[in-house]
Design a protein around this motif. Structure first.
Motif, PDB file in Angstrom:
ATOM      1  N   TRP A   1       8.534  -5.710  11.375  1.00 53.05           N
ATOM      2  CA  TRP A   1       7.676  -5.015  10.411  1.00 53.05           C
ATOM      3  C   TRP A   1       7.393  -5.881   9.189  1.00 53.05           C
ATOM      4  CZ3 TRP A   1       5.532  -0.342  11.534  1.00 53.05           C
ATOM      5  CH2 TRP A   1       6.042   0.316  12.654  1.00 53.05           C
ATOM      6  N   THR A   2       6.193  -5.706   8.636  1.00 54.53           N
ATOM      7  CA  THR A   2       5.776  -6.474   7.472  1.00 54.53           C
ATOM      8  C   THR A   2       4.809  -5.657   6.630  1.00 54.53           C
ATOM      9  OG1 THR A   2       4.864  -8.609   6.763  1.00 54.53           O
ATOM     10  CG2 THR A   2       3.812  -7.562   8.656  1.00 54.53           C
ATOM     11  N   LEU A   3       4.639  -6.076   5.406  1.00 53.68           N
ATOM     12  CA  LEU A   3       3.536  -5.558   4.598  1.00 53.68           C
ATOM     13  C   LEU A   3       2.263  -6.226   5.100  1.00 53.68           C
ATOM     14  CD1 LEU A   3       5.273  -5.852   1.127  1.00 53.68           C
ATOM     15  CD2 LEU A   3       4.513  -3.707   2.198  1.00 53.68           C
TER      16      LEU A   3
ATOM     17  N   ILE B   1      12.592   2.910   5.743  1.00 57.72           N
ATOM     18  CA  ILE B   1      12.203   1.498   5.937  1.00 57.72           C
ATOM     19  C   ILE B   1      13.149   0.860   6.954  1.00 57.72           C
ATOM     20  CG2 ILE B   1      12.032  -0.789   4.827  1.00 57.72           C
ATOM     21  CD1 ILE B   1       9.868   0.889   3.735  1.00 57.72           C
ATOM     22  N   PRO B   2      12.624   0.172   7.965  1.00 54.99           N
ATOM     23  CA  PRO B   2      13.487  -0.522   8.934  1.00 54.99           C
ATOM     24  C   PRO B   2      13.963  -1.869   8.362  1.00 54.99           C
ATOM     25  CG  PRO B   2      11.184  -0.779   9.552  1.00 54.99           C
ATOM     26  CD  PRO B   2      11.205   0.118   8.337  1.00 54.99           C
ATOM     27  N   TRP B   3      14.879  -1.800   7.395  1.00 54.38           N
ATOM     28  CA  TRP B   3      15.296  -2.966   6.626  1.00 54.38           C
ATOM     29  C   TRP B   3      15.769  -4.125   7.498  1.00 54.38           C
ATOM     30  CZ3 TRP B   3      13.845  -3.232   1.762  1.00 54.38           C
ATOM     31  CH2 TRP B   3      13.606  -2.047   1.056  1.00 54.38           C
ATOM     32  N   GLU B   4      16.454  -3.817   8.589  1.00 56.51           N
ATOM     33  CA  GLU B   4      16.971  -4.874   9.464  1.00 56.51           C
ATOM     34  C   GLU B   4      15.910  -5.404  10.416  1.00 56.51           C
ATOM     35  OE1 GLU B   4      19.889  -6.182   8.724  1.00 56.51           O
ATOM     36  OE2 GLU B   4      19.928  -4.656   7.141  1.00 56.51           O
ATOM     37  N   GLN B   5      14.737  -4.800  10.411  1.00 54.12           N
ATOM     38  CA  GLN B   5      13.651  -5.239  11.288  1.00 54.12           C
ATOM     39  C   GLN B   5      12.449  -5.734  10.495  1.00 54.12           C
ATOM     40  OE1 GLN B   5      12.911  -1.850  13.778  1.00 54.12           O
ATOM     41  NE2 GLN B   5      14.781  -2.136  14.949  1.00 54.12           N
ATOM     42  N   LEU B   6      12.672  -6.142   9.251  1.00 50.39           N
ATOM     43  CA  LEU B   6      11.587  -6.718   8.456  1.00 50.39           C
ATOM     44  C   LEU B   6      11.401  -8.176   8.854  1.00 50.39           C
ATOM     45  CD1 LEU B   6      12.274  -5.196   4.923  1.00 50.39           C
ATOM     46  CD2 LEU B   6      10.582  -4.470   6.630  1.00 50.39           C
TER      47      LEU B   6
ATOM     48  N   LEU C   1       3.126   1.661   3.358  1.00 48.46           N
ATOM     49  CA  LEU C   1       2.563   1.284   4.658  1.00 48.46           C
ATOM     50  C   LEU C   1       3.143  -0.041   5.122  1.00 48.46           C
ATOM     51  CD1 LEU C   1       0.419   1.704   6.914  1.00 48.46           C
ATOM     52  CD2 LEU C   1      -1.138   0.377   5.471  1.00 48.46           C
ATOM     53  N   LEU C   2       3.671  -0.051   6.347  1.00 48.19           N
ATOM     54  CA  LEU C   2       4.126  -1.277   6.992  1.00 48.19           C
ATOM     55  C   LEU C   2       3.396  -1.445   8.316  1.00 48.19           C
ATOM     56  CD1 LEU C   2       8.011  -1.137   6.463  1.00 48.19           C
ATOM     57  CD2 LEU C   2       6.313  -2.405   5.132  1.00 48.19           C
ATOM     58  N   CYS C   3       3.289  -2.694   8.738  1.00 48.57           N
ATOM     59  CA  CYS C   3       2.617  -3.033   9.993  1.00 48.57           C
ATOM     60  C   CYS C   3       3.630  -3.685  10.931  1.00 48.57           C
ATOM     61  CB  CYS C   3       1.473  -4.013   9.741  1.00 48.57           C
ATOM     62  SG  CYS C   3       0.174  -3.369   8.681  1.00 48.57           S
ATOM     63  N   GLN C   4       3.626  -3.261  12.181  1.00 50.01           N
ATOM     64  CA  GLN C   4       4.476  -3.899  13.184  1.00 50.01           C
ATOM     65  C   GLN C   4       3.682  -5.044  13.801  1.00 50.01           C
ATOM     66  OE1 GLN C   4       5.736  -1.453  16.510  1.00 50.01           O
ATOM     67  NE2 GLN C   4       7.681  -2.565  16.606  1.00 50.01           N
TER      68      GLN C   4
ATOM     69  N   PRO D   1       0.832  -1.207   0.000  1.00 44.58           N
ATOM     70  CA  PRO D   1       0.000   0.000   0.000  1.00 44.58           C
ATOM     71  C   PRO D   1       0.868   1.259   0.000  1.00 44.58           C
ATOM     72  CG  PRO D   1      -0.429  -1.397   1.929  1.00 44.58           C
ATOM     73  CD  PRO D   1       0.830  -1.854   1.286  1.00 44.58           C
ATOM     74  N   VAL D   2       0.578   2.160  -0.936  1.00 44.13           N
ATOM     75  CA  VAL D   2       1.416   3.337  -1.136  1.00 44.13           C
ATOM     76  C   VAL D   2       0.566   4.599  -1.085  1.00 44.13           C
ATOM     77  CG1 VAL D   2       2.948   4.481  -2.782  1.00 44.13           C
ATOM     78  CG2 VAL D   2       3.024   2.006  -2.543  1.00 44.13           C
TER      79      VAL D   2
END
Length: 182
Positions: free
Chosen positions: A72-74, A148-153, A59-62, A52-53
């Motif tokens: 975090w994830t889509l 984007i929290p790349w290391e926390q995906l 948009l990311l969801c924790q 979602p943009v």
């Protein structure tokens, strides 16, 4: 290879099953009932979601659930019976983020054979920046590419989908991406 929990009893009559090649010419061992001969097929699970943009932000969801609680994830989840992949992706986006979207085209298809899953992500346009996350989500938040929290995906499928999204956006043209993750 995906380690699965074996089927022990027939879903039709409750008798025990044995794993063998069915008599119908199938080439894979299946759980076959010793009493009624019902063949039980085990197939991959479908995970459906969206990218979602809103403007330059995604948009990311924790996650508030395991596995990977706090990461975090889509917005995505398992497809239900009696829905299309797009309907499932829209439902999951609403359930996890409380986000209203306009569904776009299918964007990524990721075969995740080691866990017996296929992940499908659709591009989606957010209709507002108001979110009402469900119980599976701690928070829903918009991120630019640099934020984007790349290391926390939570999942590699999310990382790969986001990498494809931002690469396509930089190129000025969105395609369809299919990949195998082992």
């Amino acid at each position: 290879m995906f380690a699965r929990r074996p089927i022990l009893h027939c879903r039709e009559c409750g008798a025990s099953v044995v794993y063998r090649l069915p008599d119908d010419g199938d080439t894979h061992p299946r759980a076959v009932c010793t009493r009624c001969a019902t063949v039980h097929y085990e197939n991959p699970l479908m995970v459906v979601g969206t990218v979602p943009v809103l403007g330059e932000r995604v948009l990311l969801c924790q996650r508030n659930i395991e596995p990977r609680r706090g990461l975090w994830t889509l917005p995505a989840g398992f497809m239900e019976l009696d829905e299309t992949t797009a309907q499932g992706a829209a439902r999951e986006t609403d359930e996890e983020a409380g986000a209203q979207i306009e569904m776009g085209p299918l964007f990524t298809l990721l075969n995740v054979t080691h866990v017996g899953q296929v992940h499908l992500y659709y591009r989606a346009a957010l209709l507002s920046d108001a979110f009402d996350p469900g119980h599976e989500t701690m928070q829903a938040r918009l991120f630019t590419e640099d934020e984007i929290p790349w290391e926390q995906l939570a999942f590699r499928t999310v990382r790969r989908t986001l990498e494809c999204y931002f690469a396509d956006r930089r190129a000025g043209q969105f395609g369809f991406h299919c990949m195998d993750l082992s």
